[in-house]
Design a protein around this motif. Structure first.
Motif, short mmCIF file in Angstrom:
data_model
loop_
_atom_site.label_atom_id
_atom_site.label_comp_id
_atom_site.label_asym_id
_atom_site.label_seq_id
_atom_site.Cartn_x
_atom_site.Cartn_y
_atom_site.Cartn_z
N ILE A 237 0.84 -1.20 0.00
CA ILE A 237 0.00 0.00 0.00
C ILE A 237 0.88 1.25 0.00
O ILE A 237 0.61 2.21 -0.73
CB ILE A 237 -0.96 0.00 1.21
N ALA B 261 -8.12 -3.33 -0.34
CA ALA B 261 -9.24 -3.85 0.45
C ALA B 261 -10.29 -4.50 -0.46
O ALA B 261 -10.78 -5.59 -0.19
CB ALA B 261 -9.87 -2.74 1.27
N GLY B 262 -10.63 -3.81 -1.55
CA GLY B 262 -11.65 -4.33 -2.45
C GLY B 262 -11.21 -5.58 -3.18
O GLY B 262 -11.98 -6.54 -3.33
N THR C 141 0.96 3.85 -3.09
CA THR C 141 0.67 5.26 -2.81
C THR C 141 1.77 6.16 -3.35
O THR C 141 1.50 7.16 -4.03
CB THR C 141 0.52 5.49 -1.29
N MET D 179 -5.33 2.10 -0.74
CA MET D 179 -5.95 1.34 0.35
C MET D 179 -7.24 0.66 -0.08
O MET D 179 -7.46 -0.52 0.20
CB MET D 179 -6.20 2.25 1.55
N GLN D 180 -8.11 1.41 -0.77
CA GLN D 180 -9.39 0.83 -1.15
C GLN D 180 -9.24 -0.23 -2.23
O GLN D 180 -9.99 -1.22 -2.25
CB GLN D 180 -10.36 1.92 -1.60
N THR D 181 -8.27 -0.05 -3.10
CA THR D 181 -8.03 -1.06 -4.14
C THR D 181 -7.58 -2.37 -3.51
O THR D 181 -8.06 -3.45 -3.89
CB THR D 181 -6.98 -0.55 -5.15
N THR E 296 -5.31 11.51 -2.25
CA THR E 296 -6.03 10.72 -3.26
C THR E 296 -5.31 9.41 -3.54
O THR E 296 -5.93 8.34 -3.61
CB THR E 296 -6.18 11.52 -4.56
N SER F 40 -3.35 7.75 -1.61
CA SER F 40 -3.48 6.87 -0.44
C SER F 40 -4.84 6.18 -0.43
O SER F 40 -4.93 4.98 -0.18
CB SER F 40 -3.28 7.69 0.83
N LEU F 41 -5.90 6.94 -0.69
CA LEU F 41 -7.24 6.37 -0.73
C LEU F 41 -7.35 5.32 -1.83
O LEU F 41 -7.89 4.23 -1.61
CB LEU F 41 -8.28 7.47 -0.95
N LEU F 42 -6.83 5.63 -3.02
CA LEU F 42 -6.89 4.70 -4.13
C LEU F 42 -6.16 3.40 -3.80
O LEU F 42 -6.66 2.30 -4.06
CB LEU F 42 -6.28 5.32 -5.39
#
Length: 270
Positions: A184, A210-211, A188, A206-208, A200, A202-204
């Motif tokens: 991650i 997790a998903g 990032t 982490m969520q990628t 942005t 970081s969010l991309l």
């Protein structure tokens, strides 16, 4: 079956497990006795309605627990364990202390005691952990099933029949979250280098992760097939995978897991 348990240690992992047992109804609060010398941690335990005691000496006279669950740091186990010899071999012992082999518990508690060793990982704190157990020959089927029920409140549960495999378990799932966190971080940083704002990127990242992990867990498809489904010929994903595979990412991961396994073996030997 007697469902009274003693939880020894109520730090991050101990409290996470305790909260899961109570919130999911695996145990009734009045059947749980937490032994924790630190006052603020005892107060956290008491907030869940369980009995919270400063030491094993405070347990009720004639107390007859089914399980002693040890959630203390490995380096203090030898000092903590003798206080619970009085319950052996009638009670079973479950340890979530990394690296301590069953033989060390049997040396103190006796070779007739039922001992289960568990390797959890940090996502257990949010009920998304991977918990792997090894049980000695004294553990009954009913005891093993009871432990599985308790541990399931913290995530997925698996078992191994050969204790030597616990070193590989440690290397894959015990240490594994750190590998994912590092990926991650790296993803990032790559996003930032490509021009994205750090928040942005970081969010991309982490969520990628997790998903994708959730999709892999819920899908009937093998992860390799899911990868192929995302990878259009000559597309963007293929271009990226060409770089990762050319760098022999599998070999790097093999070496990383092997290094962790070897270190786990060393620590287990003391």
């Amino acid at each position: 079956m007697n469902l009274k348990v003693v939880l020894v240690g109520c730090g991050n992992m101990g409290f996470a497990m305790l909260k899961g047992w109570v919130n999911q109804g695996a145990l009734q609060p009045e059947d749980i006795y937490v032994v924790e010398p630190t006052e603020i941690l005892r107060q956290k335990a008491q907030s869940l309605g369980v009995h919270a005691l400063q030491s094993a000496d405070n347990l009720p006279q004639g107390f007859d627990p089914a399980f002693i669950i040890l959630a203390v740091k490995p380096q203090v186990m030898a000092d903590v364990l003798p206080a619970y010899q009085q319950f052996s071999p009638k009670a079973a012992f479950l340890s979530v202390a990394a690296g301590i082999p069953v033989a060390q518990f049997e040396t103190i508690l006796g070779t007739e005691t039922a001992v289960i060793r568990c390797m959890p990982n940090t996502p257990a704190a949010i009920g998304q952990g991977m918990l792997v157990t090894y049980a000695n020959k004294n553990v009954s089927a009913a005891q093993a099933e009871f432990v599985k029920t308790l541990l399931s409140t913290s995530g997925a549960v698996a078992s191994v029949d050969d204790e030597a495999q616990m070193d590989a378990v440690t290397a894959v799932s015990g240490s594994g979250p750190a590998y994912v966190f590092y990926f991650i971080e790296a993803l990032t940083e790559a996003g930032v280098k490509s021009g994205l704002p750090r928040e942005t990127a970081s969010l991309l990242a982490m969520q990628t992760i997790a998903g994708a992990g959730a999709l892999a867990a819920q899908s009937n498809e093998d992860p390799a097939e899911l990868r192929r489904q995302v990878t259009s010929p000559n597309g963007t994903t293929a271009a990226a995978l060409d770089v990762l595979m050319a760098g022999d990412m599998q070999d790097i991961i093999n070496k990383a897991v092997d290094a962790a396994r070897l270190r786990s073996e060393e620590l287990g030997r003391g």
